[in-house]
Design a protein around this motif. Structure first.
Motif, PDB file in Angstrom:
ATOM      1  N   HIS A 168      87.392  -1.824 -14.734  1.00 16.97           N
ATOM      2  CA  HIS A 168      87.013  -2.168 -16.100  1.00 16.97           C
ATOM      3  C   HIS A 168      85.900  -3.216 -16.120  1.00 16.97           C
ATOM      4  O   HIS A 168      85.058  -3.209 -17.011  1.00 16.97           O
ATOM      5  CB  HIS A 168      88.230  -2.677 -16.871  1.00 16.97           C
ATOM      6  CG  HIS A 168      89.321  -1.663 -16.966  1.00 16.97           C
ATOM      7  ND1 HIS A 168      90.644  -1.991 -17.186  1.00 16.97           N
ATOM      8  CD2 HIS A 168      89.289  -0.304 -16.870  1.00 16.97           C
ATOM      9  CE1 HIS A 168      91.373  -0.884 -17.222  1.00 16.97           C
ATOM     10  NE2 HIS A 168      90.571   0.146 -17.025  1.00 16.97           N
ATOM     11  N   VAL A 169      85.905  -4.094 -15.138  1.00 18.01           N
ATOM     12  CA  VAL A 169      84.833  -5.078 -14.958  1.00 18.01           C
ATOM     13  C   VAL A 169      84.512  -5.125 -13.473  1.00 18.01           C
ATOM     14  O   VAL A 169      85.415  -5.169 -12.631  1.00 18.01           O
ATOM     15  CB  VAL A 169      85.242  -6.480 -15.459  1.00 18.01           C
ATOM     16  CG1 VAL A 169      84.125  -7.492 -15.182  1.00 18.01           C
ATOM     17  CG2 VAL A 169      85.573  -6.457 -16.940  1.00 18.01           C
ATOM     18  N   THR A 170      83.229  -5.105 -13.144  1.00 13.12           N
ATOM     19  CA  THR A 170      82.777  -5.169 -11.757  1.00 13.12           C
ATOM     20  C   THR A 170      81.873  -6.376 -11.582  1.00 13.12           C
ATOM     21  O   THR A 170      80.905  -6.554 -12.341  1.00 13.12           O
ATOM     22  CB  THR A 170      82.016  -3.896 -11.360  1.00 13.12           C
ATOM     23  OG1 THR A 170      82.856  -2.753 -11.580  1.00 13.12           O
ATOM     24  CG2 THR A 170      81.606  -3.941  -9.901  1.00 13.12           C
ATOM     25  N   MET A 171      82.170  -7.184 -10.563  1.00  9.41           N
ATOM     26  CA  MET A 171      81.366  -8.361 -10.249  1.00  9.41           C
ATOM     27  C   MET A 171      80.682  -8.127  -8.913  1.00  9.41           C
ATOM     28  O   MET A 171      81.338  -7.885  -7.898  1.00  9.41           O
ATOM     29  CB  MET A 171      82.239  -9.619 -10.210  1.00  9.41           C
ATOM     30  CG  MET A 171      83.063  -9.818 -11.474  1.00  9.41           C
ATOM     31  SD  MET A 171      84.000 -11.358 -11.517  1.00  9.41           S
ATOM     32  CE  MET A 171      82.675 -12.528 -11.799  1.00  9.41           C
ATOM     33  N   GLU A 172      79.341  -8.160  -8.925  1.00  8.10           N
ATOM     34  CA  GLU A 172      78.551  -7.841  -7.741  1.00  8.10           C
ATOM     35  C   GLU A 172      77.541  -8.936  -7.455  1.00  8.10           C
ATOM     36  O   GLU A 172      77.244  -9.778  -8.314  1.00  8.10           O
ATOM     37  CB  GLU A 172      77.809  -6.511  -7.941  1.00  8.10           C
ATOM     38  CG  GLU A 172      78.718  -5.319  -8.130  1.00  8.10           C
ATOM     39  CD  GLU A 172      77.943  -4.040  -8.385  1.00  8.10           C
ATOM     40  OE1 GLU A 172      78.343  -3.009  -7.841  1.00  8.10           O
ATOM     41  OE2 GLU A 172      76.945  -4.094  -9.121  1.00  8.10           O
TER      42      GLU A 172
ATOM     43  N   GLU B 146      74.244  -6.253   0.320  1.00  9.36           N
ATOM     44  CA  GLU B 146      74.176  -7.438  -0.515  1.00  9.36           C
ATOM     45  C   GLU B 146      75.603  -7.935  -0.725  1.00  9.36           C
ATOM     46  O   GLU B 146      76.431  -7.247  -1.313  1.00  9.36           O
ATOM     47  CB  GLU B 146      73.515  -7.104  -1.855  1.00  9.36           C
ATOM     48  CG  GLU B 146      72.076  -6.651  -1.694  1.00  9.36           C
ATOM     49  CD  GLU B 146      71.479  -6.137  -2.988  1.00  9.36           C
ATOM     50  OE1 GLU B 146      72.259  -5.940  -3.946  1.00  9.36           O
ATOM     51  OE2 GLU B 146      70.269  -5.923  -3.039  1.00  9.36           O
ATOM     52  N   LEU B 147      75.906  -9.121  -0.227  1.00  5.42           N
ATOM     53  CA  LEU B 147      77.274  -9.619  -0.185  1.00  5.42           C
ATOM     54  C   LEU B 147      77.457 -10.847  -1.049  1.00  5.42           C
ATOM     55  O   LEU B 147      76.529 -11.647  -1.234  1.00  5.42           O
ATOM     56  CB  LEU B 147      77.658  -9.964   1.262  1.00  5.42           C
ATOM     57  CG  LEU B 147      77.644  -8.808   2.264  1.00  5.42           C
ATOM     58  CD1 LEU B 147      77.971  -9.321   3.647  1.00  5.42           C
ATOM     59  CD2 LEU B 147      78.626  -7.717   1.857  1.00  5.42           C
ATOM     60  N   LEU B 148      78.672 -10.945  -1.594  1.00  2.37           N
ATOM     61  CA  LEU B 148      79.093 -12.155  -2.292  1.00  2.37           C
ATOM     62  C   LEU B 148      79.756 -13.065  -1.261  1.00  2.37           C
ATOM     63  O   LEU B 148      80.852 -12.790  -0.778  1.00  2.37           O
ATOM     64  CB  LEU B 148      80.089 -11.806  -3.409  1.00  2.37           C
ATOM     65  CG  LEU B 148      79.543 -10.996  -4.592  1.00  2.37           C
ATOM     66  CD1 LEU B 148      80.701 -10.518  -5.459  1.00  2.37           C
ATOM     67  CD2 LEU B 148      78.595 -11.827  -5.418  1.00  2.37           C
ATOM     68  N   ARG B 149      79.069 -14.129  -0.914  1.00  2.00           N
ATOM     69  CA  ARG B 149      79.569 -14.999   0.152  1.00  2.00           C
ATOM     70  C   ARG B 149      80.688 -15.918  -0.324  1.00  2.00           C
ATOM     71  O   ARG B 149      81.533 -16.332   0.458  1.00  2.00           O
ATOM     72  CB  ARG B 149      78.418 -15.852   0.697  1.00  2.00           C
ATOM     73  CG  ARG B 149      77.225 -15.043   1.212  1.00  2.00           C
ATOM     74  CD  ARG B 149      77.561 -14.310   2.477  1.00  2.00           C
ATOM     75  NE  ARG B 149      76.406 -13.545   2.965  1.00  2.00           N
ATOM     76  CZ  ARG B 149      76.430 -12.789   4.063  1.00  2.00           C
ATOM     77  NH1 ARG B 149      77.556 -12.706   4.769  1.00  2.00           N
ATOM     78  NH2 ARG B 149      75.360 -12.121   4.448  1.00  2.00           N
TER      79      ARG B 149
ATOM     80  N   GLN C 158      81.596 -11.651   7.074  1.00  2.00           N
ATOM     81  CA  GLN C 158      81.971 -12.529   5.974  1.00  2.00           C
ATOM     82  C   GLN C 158      81.496 -11.926   4.649  1.00  2.00           C
ATOM     83  O   GLN C 158      80.547 -11.145   4.619  1.00  2.00           O
ATOM     84  CB  GLN C 158      81.368 -13.918   6.145  1.00  2.00           C
ATOM     85  CG  GLN C 158      81.917 -14.697   7.321  1.00  2.00           C
ATOM     86  CD  GLN C 158      81.305 -16.075   7.433  1.00  2.00           C
ATOM     87  OE1 GLN C 158      80.258 -16.334   6.829  1.00  2.00           O
ATOM     88  NE2 GLN C 158      81.946 -16.956   8.185  1.00  2.00           N
ATOM     89  N   GLY C 159      82.160 -12.358   3.583  1.00  5.57           N
ATOM     90  CA  GLY C 159      81.754 -11.939   2.245  1.00  5.57           C
ATOM     91  C   GLY C 159      82.256 -10.549   1.882  1.00  5.57           C
ATOM     92  O   GLY C 159      82.833  -9.827   2.697  1.00  5.57           O
ATOM     93  N   ILE C 160      82.023 -10.178   0.652  1.00  4.13           N
ATOM     94  CA  ILE C 160      82.384  -8.853   0.148  1.00  4.13           C
ATOM     95  C   ILE C 160      81.237  -8.318  -0.696  1.00  4.13           C
ATOM     96  O   ILE C 160      80.343  -9.064  -1.110  1.00  4.13           O
ATOM     97  CB  ILE C 160      83.677  -8.907  -0.703  1.00  4.13           C
ATOM     98  CG1 ILE C 160      83.498  -9.860  -1.889  1.00  4.13           C
ATOM     99  CG2 ILE C 160      84.873  -9.296   0.151  1.00  4.13           C
ATOM    100  CD1 ILE C 160      84.659  -9.862  -2.850  1.00  4.13           C
ATOM    101  N   SER C 161      81.270  -7.019  -0.949  1.00  4.43           N
ATOM    102  CA  SER C 161      80.215  -6.395  -1.754  1.00  4.43           C
ATOM    103  C   SER C 161      80.433  -6.609  -3.247  1.00  4.43           C
ATOM    104  O   SER C 161      79.494  -6.871  -3.996  1.00  4.43           O
ATOM    105  CB  SER C 161      80.132  -4.887  -1.475  1.00  4.43           C
ATOM    106  OG  SER C 161      79.877  -4.647  -0.121  1.00  4.43           O
ATOM    107  N   ARG C 162      81.692  -6.521  -3.668  1.00  4.59           N
ATOM    108  CA  ARG C 162      81.969  -6.618  -5.096  1.00  4.59           C
ATOM    109  C   ARG C 162      83.439  -6.916  -5.324  1.00  4.59           C
ATOM    110  O   ARG C 162      84.284  -6.739  -4.423  1.00  4.59           O
ATOM    111  CB  ARG C 162      81.592  -5.315  -5.807  1.00  4.59           C
ATOM    112  CG  ARG C 162      82.447  -4.117  -5.419  1.00  4.59           C
ATOM    113  CD  ARG C 162      81.902  -2.825  -5.972  1.00  4.59           C
ATOM    114  NE  ARG C 162      82.761  -1.692  -5.636  1.00  4.59           N
ATOM    115  CZ  ARG C 162      82.405  -0.418  -5.776  1.00  4.59           C
ATOM    116  NH1 ARG C 162      81.199  -0.130  -6.245  1.00  4.59           N
ATOM    117  NH2 ARG C 162      83.235   0.558  -5.461  1.00  4.59           N
TER     118      ARG C 162
END
Length: 426
Positions: free
Chosen positions: A82-86, A114-117, A249-253
């Motif tokens: 419903h909501v995506t944070m990238e 592109e990663l969310l650190r 490390q990090g994630i995509s979304r």
């Protein structure tokens, strides 16, 4: 004609009746309106039945249109976030100032994720937000599924093993195997598995876009009913995705599921303000679906409007006929001292009682008839998606009563203009 018979619902002209008209006009007017309705029970019954049928149609259309909207949204949006944070996209950037006369641009690296650190720091905050039902950190990327000489492009999604069904309900739609994820297996859509001739327990090679490759066992096959997922998706554990895409490390979304998907835009704004990350609601990518739902709602409102117009016309015509039949009685009331306002009150009260009784009966019948239908969220394929919760019962009763009041104004004004001298001897 004997004038006493004209008073079938009005006391004989007397000083007592005249005193009642002057001292308690509201109560006396209500009594007269009630006697008018009960004087011809068959006609009144048919009129209330017609109003009840119109209310039933109104409620049925509200439940059907609302249920169809819920059904379509659940089938379309039920298995997506419903909501995506990238992470913000890294577009090409100029290396030299614009006034230098030269244009040297650094292109974005399409092979690097592109990663969310810092997303891990925000996950507890998001999970504690009221209205958020699930949060799934993911690593996503493109790859290829290889079996022998056959190769198929896939979208790889790495998830935490305990959150496989947090967003897309894979557990409910598993067709073979299980949803257990570990460092050596993969979950595939049934269409993708059929294209490659794969079954549960067979080994397949998963190759990422940057050339890394891992042999994995097909642990389960799912069918969500969305071709984009069933024919192009492969779910692996988060640890496998880190290895495939070289992302230690990090994630995509972050994918977020809400209790009320209609509040996605509000939550996206709130989460973006709280975390400083880019948040996108599901509505941004489903403009055509929203346009279709709005058109469907407008069509339903048009049908419900015609149902209300039918009610208004029926009440108005019946009261006009009643006014014509009771002209001598109205003349006697006027001769006894009844004002035009009193006569109007009598007929408006009739219309109000007809609308209210018909509305209550129609609403009760509508609820009783729609209750056996399963809710759209659990409706079977091919079933009628009726949502008893969206019958708009209060609105139907209110609009019907208001419509009946408006319909009674014209007959009431016609009755108030009756000349007692011209009709009292008829």
């Amino acid at each position: 004609m004997n004038q006493a018979m004209l008073w079938c619902s009005i006391p004989r002209a007397s000083f007592r009746a005249s005193w009642r008209l002057r001292s308690r006009p509201m109560l006396y007017g209500l009594k007269i309106a009630t006697r008018y309705l009960t004087a011809n029970k068959a006609q009144t019954g048919l009129l209330i039945t017609g109003v009840a049928v119109g209310v039933f149609v109104f409620i049925f259309m509200s439940a059907l249109i609302g249920g169809l909207a819920v059904f379509l949204v659940q089938r379309t949006v039920g298995d997506i976030a419903h909501v995506t944070m990238e992470a913000p996209s890294r577009d090409a950037s100029a290396l030299l100032p614009e006034n230098s006369g030269l244009l040297i641009v650094r292109q974005r690296d399409t092979t690097q994720l592109e990663l969310l650190r810092t997303a891990d720091a925000f996950i507890p905050l998001i999970e504690a937000t009221p209205g958020v039902s699930a949060v799934s950190p993911q690593i996503v990327g493109n790859g290829f599924l290889v079996r022998g000489q056959a190769t198929a492009p896939v979208g790889v999604t790495g998830v935490q093993p305990d959150k496989v069904s947090a967003i897309a309900n894979i557990g409910r739609n598993i067709r073979a195997g299980s949803t257990d994820l570990n460092s050596s297996n993969v979950l595939l859509g049934t269409s993708l598995a059929e294209d490659l001739g794969l079954r549960v327990g067979q080994v397949v090679r998963l190759r990422s876009a940057n050339g890394l490759e891992l042999p994995l066992v097909v642990g389960g096959l799912f069918e969500l009913g969305l071709d984009a997922l069933d024919s192009r998706s492969a779910f692996v554990s988060l640890s496998v995705a880190r290895t495939l895409f070289d992302a230690p490390q990090g994630i995509s979304r972050l994918e977020i599921k809400l209790d009320d998907l209609n509040q996605a835009e509000n939550y996206a704004r709130q989460l973006a303000a709280d975390t400083g990350l880019e948040a996108k609601p599901w509505t941004e990518g489903n403009a055509q679906l929203l346009d279709g739902l709005r058109a469907q709602a407008n069509s339903g409102n048009l049908i419900k409007g015609f149902a209300l117009i039918t009610i208004v016309i029926g009440v108005a015509s019946a009261l006009l006929l009643s006014t014509y039949r009771r002209r001598p009685e109205i003349g006697i009331m006027r001769a006894m001292g009844a004002t035009q306002g009193f006569v109007i009150f009598v007929f408006v009260t009739q219309g109000t009682m007809i609308g209210l009784l018909g509305g209550l009966i129609g609403a009760g019948l509508g609820y009783a008839a729609l209750s056996p239908f399963p809710l759209p969220e659990v409706a079977p394929q091919g079933g009628l998606p009726i949502d008893v919760r969206q019958g708009a019962y209060d609105l139907a009763i209110t609009l019907t009563t208001i419509g009946a009041i408006l319909a009674s104004i014209l007959p009431a004004r016609a009755a108030a203009r009756v000349d007692p001298v011209s009709v009292i001897g008829q």
